[in-house]
Design a protein around this motif. Structure first.
Motif, short mmCIF file in Angstrom:
data_model
loop_
_atom_site.label_atom_id
_atom_site.label_comp_id
_atom_site.label_asym_id
_atom_site.label_seq_id
_atom_site.Cartn_x
_atom_site.Cartn_y
_atom_site.Cartn_z
N GLN A 308 0.84 -1.20 0.00
CA GLN A 308 0.00 0.00 0.00
C GLN A 308 0.87 1.24 0.00
O GLN A 308 1.84 1.33 0.76
N PRO A 309 0.58 2.20 -0.87
CA PRO A 309 1.37 3.43 -0.88
C PRO A 309 1.23 4.18 0.43
O PRO A 309 0.21 4.08 1.12
N ILE A 310 2.27 4.91 0.78
CA ILE A 310 2.23 5.72 1.99
C ILE A 310 2.24 7.20 1.61
O ILE A 310 2.51 7.56 0.46
N ALA A 311 2.00 8.03 2.58
CA ALA A 311 1.86 9.47 2.32
C ALA A 311 3.12 10.05 1.69
O ALA A 311 3.03 10.93 0.81
N LYS A 312 4.27 9.59 2.10
CA LYS A 312 5.52 10.12 1.57
C LYS A 312 5.58 9.98 0.06
O LYS A 312 6.13 10.85 -0.65
N GLU A 313 5.03 8.88 -0.47
CA GLU A 313 5.07 8.63 -1.91
C GLU A 313 3.99 9.39 -2.67
O GLU A 313 4.11 9.59 -3.87
N MET A 314 2.95 9.82 -1.99
CA MET A 314 1.81 10.44 -2.67
C MET A 314 1.79 11.96 -2.56
O MET A 314 1.15 12.63 -3.37
N MET A 315 2.47 12.51 -1.57
CA MET A 315 2.29 13.94 -1.27
C MET A 315 2.92 14.84 -2.33
O MET A 315 3.86 14.46 -3.03
N SER A 316 2.37 16.03 -2.43
CA SER A 316 2.95 17.09 -3.26
C SER A 316 3.83 17.96 -2.36
O SER A 316 3.41 18.32 -1.26
N THR A 388 -10.81 26.81 7.53
CA THR A 388 -11.34 25.66 8.25
C THR A 388 -10.29 25.21 9.25
O THR A 388 -9.19 24.82 8.87
N SER A 389 -10.62 25.30 10.53
CA SER A 389 -9.63 25.00 11.56
C SER A 389 -9.76 23.59 12.12
O SER A 389 -8.84 23.08 12.75
N ASP A 390 -10.92 22.96 11.89
CA ASP A 390 -11.09 21.57 12.35
C ASP A 390 -10.49 20.63 11.31
O ASP A 390 -11.19 20.08 10.46
N ILE A 391 -9.19 20.46 11.35
CA ILE A 391 -8.52 19.61 10.35
C ILE A 391 -7.65 18.57 11.04
O ILE A 391 -7.30 18.72 12.21
N SER A 392 -7.34 17.54 10.29
CA SER A 392 -6.44 16.50 10.78
C SER A 392 -5.18 16.48 9.92
O SER A 392 -5.23 16.81 8.73
N THR A 393 -4.07 16.11 10.51
CA THR A 393 -2.82 15.96 9.77
C THR A 393 -2.39 14.50 9.84
O THR A 393 -2.88 13.73 10.67
N LEU A 394 -1.48 14.11 8.95
CA LEU A 394 -0.95 12.76 8.95
C LEU A 394 0.57 12.79 8.90
O LEU A 394 1.17 13.80 8.50
N SER A 395 1.19 11.68 9.26
CA SER A 395 2.64 11.56 9.17
C SER A 395 3.03 11.06 7.78
O SER A 395 2.17 10.65 6.99
N MET A 396 4.31 11.04 7.49
CA MET A 396 4.77 10.60 6.17
C MET A 396 4.57 9.10 5.98
O MET A 396 4.56 8.62 4.85
N ASN A 397 4.39 8.35 7.06
CA ASN A 397 4.17 6.91 6.95
C ASN A 397 2.70 6.53 6.97
O ASN A 397 2.36 5.35 7.02
N ALA A 398 1.81 7.50 6.89
CA ALA A 398 0.38 7.21 6.88
C ALA A 398 0.03 6.39 5.65
O ALA A 398 0.57 6.59 4.56
#
Length: 892
Positions: A308-316, A388-398
Motif C-alpha cells: 500500500q502506498p504511503i503518504a511520503k510517496e503520494m504527497m505534493s 477551516t480550523s477543524d482539520i487532521s494531519t498525517l505523518s509521512m508513513n500514513a
C-alpha cells in the motif's frame, strides 16, 4: 441515578438483556462496564449507531448511582469499574441472570435468576407478563441474545422457555436473517477435524513484504459451511490474509479473506474465474488439480499484491502555504498564481509569532471560501477568519487507508503531511484520485453482507425506522408523495428536521419535501391527490399543501441559494438535492430520505451528517454560513440548548468572527426578532439566553441597554423567577393562553425604561399591536411594583382593580421581577381565585327584585363582587343587607 450494565467483554445476550431491562427501567442509563466482543461492536456500529444512548463507564460518577441493574452476570468482579459502587451501603442492586450461583454471586435486593439458556429469555418473559410492547427491531436484538447463548437453540442448556421466547419474538417481527448474519455458530466434530488439518497444512509466504497464508485440503465429499471453518481459522490464528484451496467431491474451490487494504482478494479471485469483494471472495476453479490451482494462485498473488502506498510517496511538496494574518485578497492571488484550489494556513492571525509557531498548521483555506468572501467585500480580512480550523494531519508513513478516510469519509479536501513537527507536503483530493485511477486495486473496499463480514455500508434504508417511529397517516403521506413524484418523473425527498428527529427517535410533525423537478407543479398534484389546498410562492419556487385536517406540507424545488451581500435574503436558483442540502444551516439538518417507491426510505447523507448527529455536534456546512445568514447563529444556539448538543469549536470561531464583523445591523431586522421569539418560546430559554451573552450578541439585540443589561447573579435569578412563573401558569391548567416569549423579553428589559423597549420594537419592526401590548404591560407592571413597595396592605378588591388591567404576560413578568413573596402570592391569588370570582346574587335575581338594568346595575354587581373579595360578605343574606344599605329600592 439508575444504571443498567452487564459483564465486561459484553456479548449479544448482555446487550439484549440491557435493552430489555431498559424497557422495565426507562429512566435508567445504559452503560457498558468494559469492552464488547468484535461481532457485537460491528452490530452496534452498523445497526444501532445512535438508536440507544450508550454511555461510557468513565463518564459515570459511581457515587451517584442509587440503583444498579446488573444483567447476564452475578459476579461483581466482572463489572469493571462498577464493582466499587457495590460497597455503597445505600445502593440497591437488581439482578437478572441465567448462570448458576457461586460463592462470589452478588447479594441483590431484586433477583430474577433462572436456569434457562439466556438472560434475555428471563427478561422477555417479564415483558410479556407486564404487556410491554416491543418493536420489530427490539425483537431482533432480543432474538440475537437468545440465539447466541443457546447455539441457535441447539445447546443442551436450551429450555422450552427459550424456544417459547424465541417464538414470541418471531411473532413480533424478529428478523432471522439478521440473527444469522451476526451469530457465530459452533463447529461440528467434522468441522473441528477439518480445522485442525488446515492448521497443519498452512503455508506462509512473504509477498512484497506482506505475509500471506495459503492452505490446501482434499475431502471426498462436499462439506457445507466451509467458509465458517475458514473464518474460525482466521480468528484463531489472527491471520490478515488467507487463501484456502479445498478439493471437495472432485472440484476445487477457493475461499479468500483479507483484513488489510494491501490485498484485494476480489481481484485475485476474479483472475481464477470467481469474484467477490476486497475483503472476501471465492471461486470455483475448473479443469485443474489442487496442485495446479495452488501454482496458479501463487503466480496471481505475485502479480496483484502490491504494498500500500504511503503518504511520503503520494504527497505534493513543497507545499504552498499562507500565513494566518495574510489577507483573503492575497490568498486569492496565491491560489491563482500556483493554480491550486486549497492550501494550508500557518501560524495565527498575529504576525509577531515566533518562527517555530509561524510554521504550525492552523487550518486550510479553499478557493470556494475565498471567492465567496471576496464577493461579500471581505477580501481585506485575514484568512484566519474563514479558514477551516477543524482539520487532521498525517505523518509521512500514513497509509492509503488513512488518507482515504480523511478525504472520502471526513470530506477534508487537503491533508497536511507532518514530519518532525514541520510541514513536509500535502495530499489533495486530486493526488488521491490519481492514485486510485492508476491503481484500482486500492479503490475503497466494499463490505460483504455475509455472516462473517457484516455490512458497514454508509447507505442506509430507513423503512423499518419509518414504520416503527411514524404514525400511519404520516407514513401514508410519505408514500403518496413518492408516488406522485414518480408519476411526474420527479424525485421527492423528506428533508431537514424530520429526518434528524427520526434518527433520534423524537417526534416531529413538520414535513418538508424537496423535489428535483417543478416543486409547485408537484404540490398542486399532491394537493389534488390528498384533497387539500395549495398556496404557492413563485419567487422561491415553493408551495404549501394544506390538508383538510389542517396538517401542512411545505414543498420546495431543489435549489441553490446565493447571497448578493452579507446577511441578505437569499436569491434562488434551481439545483440538485445535493446542492439543496449543502445550502442548509447545519449538518444535522442536511440529510434527506428518498420518497419515490423504488428508493423509498433510502437515507441521503452527502456530508457525513450522521457522524455529527451521533456525536451531538452542531456544525455549519461551509465557512461563510454566518456571513450569508447571521440568523443561523440564533438557530445554532437554540438547537444546541434544546437538543443537548454542542456547537463545534470551528463553528464557535465562525460565530465570533460574524459578531466581530457586526453583520447584524445589515440584515432585515424582523428576521432576528423572529429567531429571538422562537428562542424565548422554548420550554426553558434561559441556557440559550445566557449562551447569547457568551457570544456577545446582546450588543446587537439590545444596543440601547448598554451598560444597563449585565449578565450577573441578579439577572440570572430574575430569569429563573420568570421561568418559575411561566411553569407555574402552565401547570395550573389554566385555560388562558400565554405568549411566554413576552414574559422573558420584558424580564430581560426589566432594568430599562420604556424608551429602550420602544426603540427595540422599532429596530425589529415589531407590529403596532405587539408594541402597544409590550409597552403597556411594562408601564403598568413597573408602576404596580413601585406601588406595592410603598403599601403592602392592599385589599383583594384593590389588587383585582390593579391586575385586571394587565395582560397575562405582564402579570407573570411582575412575578419575575418582584423580590417580595407577598406580591407573587397576590398574583397567584388573582389568577386562581379573584379573576373568576362573582357575587352570590346574580343579575337575574336583581331584576326579579326590581332593579332595572343600566349603568347602576353594573355598579351594584361590582360592589357586591368587591365586598365578597374583601370578606365583607359570605352569604346571600349579607349581600342583600349590603344592597339595601347602599342601593335601596324606592318604596312603591
Amino acid at each position: 441515578m439508575q444504571v443498567i450494565t452487564t459483564h465486561i467483554h459484553a456479548d449479544f445476550d448482555g446487550l439484549a438483556s440491557m435493552i430489555a431491562a431498559h424497557k422495565l427501567y426507562p429512566e435508567a442509563v445504559l452503560v457498558f462496564s468494559g469492552s464488547q466482543e468484535k461481532n457485537l461492536r460491528e452490530f452496534i456500529a452498523q445497526r444501532l449507531l445512535y438508536r440507544y444512548d450508550f454511555q461510557k463507564a468513565k463518564s459515570i460518577d459511581t457515587s451517584l448511582i442509587s440503583t444498579l441493574i446488573v444483567v447476564d452476570t452475578a459476579t461483581g468482579s466482572r463489572l469493571g469499574p462498577f464493582a466499587e459502587c457495590l460497597e455503597n451501603p445505600d445502593i440497591a442492586v437488581h439482578l437478572y441472570d441465567h448462570h448458576p450461583g457461586t460463592d462470589e454471586s452478588l447479594r441483590a435486593d431484586v433477583e430474577h435468576i433462572e436456569d434457562v439458556g439466556s438472560t434475555t429469555t428471563i427478561l422477555v418473559e417479564l415483558l410479556q407478563e407486564k404487556n410491554i410492547p416491543i418493536t420489530a427491531e427490539e425483537a431482533t436484538i432480543f432474538a440475537l441474545g437468545i440465539y447466541e447463548d443457546t447455539g441457535s437453540l441447539t445447546h443442551l442448556s436450551t429450555t422450552p422457555q427459550d424456544l417459547m421466547a424465541a417464538a414470541w419474538l418471531l411473532e413480533r417481527g424478529a428478523q432471522l436473517d439478521t440473527v444469522a448474519q451476526f451469530i457465530t455458530h459452533d463447529l461440528t466434530t467434522l468441522q473441528v477435524e477439518i480445522l485442525h488439518q488446515l492448521m497443519k497444512n498452512a503455508k506462509r509466504y512473504m509477498i512484497q513484504d506482506i505475509p500471506v497464508v495459503v492452505v490446501t485440503h482434499t475431502l471426498q465429499e462436499y462439506v457445507d459451511d466451509f467458509s465458517l471453518i475458514v473464518h474460525r481459522f482466521i480468528n484463531m490464528e489472527n491471520i490478515d490474509t488467507l487463501f484456502a484451496l479445498v478439493s471437495m467431491a472432485g472440484r476445487v474451490y477457493l475461499i479468500a479473506r483479507s483484513r488489510i487494504a494491501d490485498v484485494n482478494v476480489g481481484i485475485i479471485a476474479r483472475d481464477l474465474g470467481g469474484g467477490g469483494h476486497a475483503t472476501a471472495a471465492s471461486a470455483t476453479i475448473q479443469d485443474m488439480t489442487i496442485i495446479e490451482a495452488e501454482d496458479k494462485l501463487i503466480q496471481t498473488l505475485h502479480r496483484h499484491i502490491k504494498p500500500q502506498p504511503i503518504a511520503k510517496e503520494m504527497m505534493s511538496h513543497p507545499a504552498i502555504t499562507i500565513p494566518a494574518h495574510a489577507t483573503i485578497d492575497h490568498a486569492k492571488d496565491l491560489l491563482t498564481r500556483y493554480n491550486v484550489t486549497a492550501m494550508p494556513v500557518t501560524g495565527s492571525e498575529f504576525s509577531d509569532e515566533s518562527a517555530e509557531h509561524e510554521k504550525a498548521i492552523s487550518g486550510i483555506i479553499s478557493r470556494m471560501v475565498i471567492e465567496k468572501a471576496i464577493h461579500h467585500n471581505l477580501g481585506h480580512l485575514p484568512v484566519s477568519e474563514y479558514m477551516t480550523s477543524d482539520i487532521s494531519t498525517l505523518s509521512m508513513n500514513a497509509t492509503l487507508s488513512d488518507i482515504q478516510e480523511l478525504i472520502i469519509e471526513h470530506h477534508q479536501r487537503l491533508i497536511p503531511i507532518i514530519h518532525e513537527g514541520r510541514l513536509a507536503g500535502v495530499i489533495t483530493r486530486t493526488d488521491l484520485l490519481n492514485r486510485l485511477i492508476n491503481d484500482p486495486t486500492h479503490l475503497p473496499t466494499e463490505h460483504l453482507d455475509e455472516a462473517d463480514y457484516p455490512s458497514l455500508e454508509k447507505t442506509r434504508n430507513l423503512t423499518n425506522v419509518i414504520t416503527e417511529s411514524l404514525s400511519r397517516s404520516l407514513i401514508d403521506l410519505f408514500r403518496t408523495a413518492g408516488e406522485v413524484a414518480a408519476k411526474l418523473s420527479y424525485d421527492a425527498y423528506a428533508v431537514g428536521g424530520i429526518v434528524r428527529d427520526l434518527l433520534l427517535k423524537k417526534s416531529n410533525l413538520d414535513l418538508d419535501i424537496v423535489v428535483e423537478g417543478d416543486g409547485i407543479r408537484f404540490a398542486q398534484v399532491l394537493a389534488k391527490e390528498l384533497g387539500g389546498k395549495v398556496v404557492t410562492h413563485e419567487r422561491f419556487s415553493t408551495a404549501m399543501v394544506v390538508l383538510k385536517d389542517g396538517f401542512k406540507i411545505d414543498v420546495a424545488t431543489a435549489r441553490l441559494e446565493y447571497y448578493e451581500y452579507p446577511a441578505a435574503l437569499p436569491t434562488v436558483e434551481l439545483s440538485s438535492i445535493k446542492l439543496d442540502l449543502y445550502r442548509r444551516d447545519f449538518t444535522i439538518n442536511a440529510m434527506a430520505i428518498h420518497l419515490n417507491p423504488k428508493q423509498f426510505g433510502n437515507l441521503i447523507d452527502f456530508f457525513n451528517c450522521q457522524n455529527d448527529l451521533k456525536h451531538k455536534v452542531i456544525k455549519v456546512l461551509h465557512n461563510l454560513s454566518f456571513v450569508e445568514d447571521p440568523t443561523r447563529i440564533f438557530r445554532a444556539i437554540r438547537l444546541e440548548q434544546r437538543m443537548g448538543f454542542l456547537i463545534s469549536r470551528h463553528t464557535r470561531k465562525l460565530i465570533r468572527s460574524a459578531v466581530d464583523l457586526k453583520l447584524f445591523g445589515k440584515s432585515d431586522n424582523p428576521r432576528f426578532f423572529t429567531e429571538l421569539q422562537i428562542i424565548l418560546s422554548e420550554e426553558n430559554p434561559i441556557p440559550a439566553i445566557l449562551r447569547m451573552a457568551e457570544f456577545n450578541l446582546y450588543q446587537f439585540l439590545w444596543p440601547d441597554l448598554k451598560p444597563s443589561i449585565k449578565v450577573d447573579d441578579r439577572f440570572s435569578e430574575t430569569l429563573n423567577q420568570a421561568l418559575s412563573a411561566v411553569n407555574w401558569f402552565k401547570l395550573s391548567y389554566l385555560e388562558e393562553n400565554c405568549e411566554n416569549w413576552m414574559v422573558y423579553l420584558l424580564t430581560i428589559m426589566s432594568r430599562s425604561g420604556l424608551s429602550e423597549l420602544k426603540n427595540f420594537c422599532l429596530r425589529f419592526s415589531v407590529s403596532e399591536k405587539l408594541t402597544t401590548t409590550l409597552l403597556g404591560s411594562k408601564k403598568e407592571v413597573d408602576h404596580i411594583a413601585a406601588y406595592f413597595s410603598k403599601d403592602m396592605r392592599l385589599t383583594n378588591s384593590k389588587k383585582y382593580a390593579l391586575f385586571s388591567e394587565i395582560e397575562t404576560e405582564g402579570l407573570l413578568y411582575l412575578m419575575a421581577i418582584t423580590t417580595c413573596q407577598d406580591v407573587r402570592m397576590s398574583v397567584s391569588s388573582y389568577f386562581t381565585t379573584l379573576k373568576s370570582m362573582q357575587p352570590l346574587l346574580s343579575g337575574k335575581e336583581l331584576i326579579e327584585m326590581g332593579y332595572k338594568p343600566g349603568p347602576q346595575f353594573r355598579e351594584i354587581l361590582e360592589m357586591l363582587k368587591f365586598a365578597r373579595m374583601d370578606g365583607l360578605t359570605e352569604s346571600i343574606d349579607q349581600e342583600l343587607d349590603l344592597l339595601k344599605k347602599h342601593y335601596p329600592l324606592p318604596r312603591s
